[in-house]
Design an enzyme around this catalytic site. Structure first.
Site, PDB file in Angstrom:
ATOM      1  N   LYS A   4       0.840  -1.204   0.000  1.00  0.00           N
ATOM      2  CA  LYS A   4       0.000   0.000   0.000  1.00  0.00           C
ATOM      3  C   LYS A   4       0.872   1.250   0.000  1.00  0.00           C
ATOM      4  CE  LYS A   4      -3.825  -2.494   2.022  1.00  0.00           C
ATOM      5  NZ  LYS A   4      -4.539  -3.007   3.193  1.00  0.00           N
ATOM      6  N   GLN A  14      -5.075  -2.049   9.209  1.00  0.00           N
ATOM      7  CA  GLN A  14      -4.869  -3.326   8.530  1.00  0.00           C
ATOM      8  C   GLN A  14      -5.512  -4.454   9.346  1.00  0.00           C
ATOM      9  OE1 GLN A  14      -3.617  -3.709   5.469  1.00  0.00           O
ATOM     10  NE2 GLN A  14      -3.925  -5.910   5.550  1.00  0.00           N
ATOM     11  N   ASP A  51     -11.410   2.347   3.419  1.00  0.00           N
ATOM     12  CA  ASP A  51     -11.669   0.920   3.196  1.00  0.00           C
ATOM     13  C   ASP A  51     -13.154   0.661   2.907  1.00  0.00           C
ATOM     14  OD1 ASP A  51      -9.593  -0.987   3.243  1.00  0.00           O
ATOM     15  OD2 ASP A  51      -9.343  -0.812   5.412  1.00  0.00           O
TER      16      ASP A  51
HETATM   17  N1  GUN Z   1      -6.949  -7.284   5.215  1.00  0.00           N
HETATM   18  C1  GUN Z   1      -7.174  -7.958   4.074  1.00  0.00           C
HETATM   19  N2  GUN Z   1      -7.710  -7.147   3.128  1.00  0.00           N
HETATM   20  C2  GUN Z   1      -7.817  -5.930   3.708  1.00  0.00           C
HETATM   21  C3  GUN Z   1      -8.300  -4.680   3.235  1.00  0.00           C
HETATM   22  O1  GUN Z   1      -8.746  -4.510   2.093  1.00  0.00           O
HETATM   23  N3  GUN Z   1      -8.248  -3.660   4.132  1.00  0.00           N
HETATM   24  C4  GUN Z   1      -7.772  -3.817   5.394  1.00  0.00           C
HETATM   25  N4  GUN Z   1      -7.789  -2.756   6.213  1.00  0.00           N
HETATM   26  N5  GUN Z   1      -7.329  -4.958   5.861  1.00  0.00           N
HETATM   27  C5  GUN Z   1      -7.347  -6.016   5.015  1.00  0.00           C
END
Ligand code: GUN
Length: 302
Positions: free
Chosen positions: A57, A101, A124
């Site tokens: 990211k 996350q 998200d």
């Molecule tokens: N863990 C797995 N996929 C994601 C996501 O798209 N966002 C977040 N915050 N955690 C994740």
């Protein structure tokens, strides 16, 4: 690694790079008259997969000119401390997007954390307010994996109009928002969607009826060839580590789809890695720019 010159392959990596390049131009012109969009990412603990995702990211943000702050907290951090950190980011006018996350360590209530994030910074799109907005057909932030998949389908000219889409998986991260998105009225929607999950009976038969099959169940190579209709479009969301003594790392990544078997049946298929994952990150950057535009007052956020 899949052969991306194979005409059956949907190349998410290349598509995401194109989107990030488009976004970088927009971010640049936006930042000239305001400031750089700013994404804060909270990572709790040392889960190796989560560390890889967060690094990815950060790289995507850099490519698109989005400023980032990474907050890394030890696994034993209390829920209260995480919530206080989020509250402080909620009140920080220089932060546009907040991402925590997932998964979080077991002693932290994931839902409480999600609900603590201000819906206007929830890039998200997991906050119940944002999921509700999507269900009400008035989305503010669409979760990144489903919107990345929709973008891939659009860019590869896969029409969803009147198609039978089968989504395997019912999470709020992928399955549920994916179904809502593709069933919406209008372009890139208008699909007939079936959601399957671990308790679905006759799953093989249902998936074999899909024009577009989206696998997000979190089980390595769960979808076998006979579960796929000839000519179907197969989207593999899974990222699973399986032991591989021949690999330097001792493991390799496979999707939720048995790629070799599926490749024989599908008309188009996303590889793992290099399919959905990079698109999720590109959509996160899009959402962060959107949050910044709303912070400036350019776009309606009500
Ligand atoms: N863990 C797995 N996929 C994601 C996501 O798209 N966002 C977040 N915050 N955690 C994740």
């Amino acid at each position: 690694m899949a052969d991306v010159t194979d005409p059956k392959i949907i190349d998410g990596k290349a598509t995401s790079l194109q989107i990030l390049a488009e976004l970088a131009e927009e971010v640049l012109s936006f930042s000239r008259s305001f400031r750089h969009p700013h994404l804060a990412v909270i990572l709790v603990g040392e889960d190796p997969a989560s560390q890889v995702y967060v690094r990815g990211k950060m790289r995507s943000a850099e490519k698109s000119g989005i400023e980032t702050t990474q907050i890394t907290l030890p696994a034993e951090t209390s829920e209260k401390t995480v919530l206080e950190k989020i509250e402080s980011l909620n009140g920080d006018g220089g932060v546009d997007g907040i991402l925590v996350q997932l998964p979080l360590p077991g002693h932290i209530d994931q839902q409480r954390v999600i609900e603590c994030i201000s819906p206007s910074k929830d890039v998200d799109g997991f906050h119940p307010y944002n999921l509700g907005r999507l269900a009400a057909d008035k989305p503010l932030f669409v979760p990144c994996t489903p919107s990345g998949i929709r973008e891939l389908l659009t860019r590869y000219k896969v029409s969803t109009e009147g198609k039978h889409v089968v989504v395997i998986g019912r999470s709020i991260i992928v399955g549920k928002p994916m179904a809502l998105l593709l069933a919406r009225k209008g372009e890139s929607g208008n699909a007939t969607v079936t959601i399957c999950h671990s308790r679905t009976s006759g799953l093989d038969r249902i998936s074999a009826g899909a024009d577009i099959l989206i696998a997000a169940i979190g089980r390595a190579e769960f979808v076998k060839g006979e579960m796929i209709k000839d000519g179907a479009v197969v989207i593999d969301v899974g990222v699973n580590r399986v032991e591989d003594p021949e690999s330097k790392k001792g493991y390799r990544l496979v999707g939720d789809v048995d790629f070799k078997e599926a490749r024989e049946r599908a008309s188009l298929i996303t590889p793992v890695p290099g399919g959905v994952g990079p698109m999720t990150r590109a959509m996160l950057m899009k959402n962060t720019l959107l949050a910044a535009k709303r912070a400036r007052g350019d776009v309606d956020g009500s």
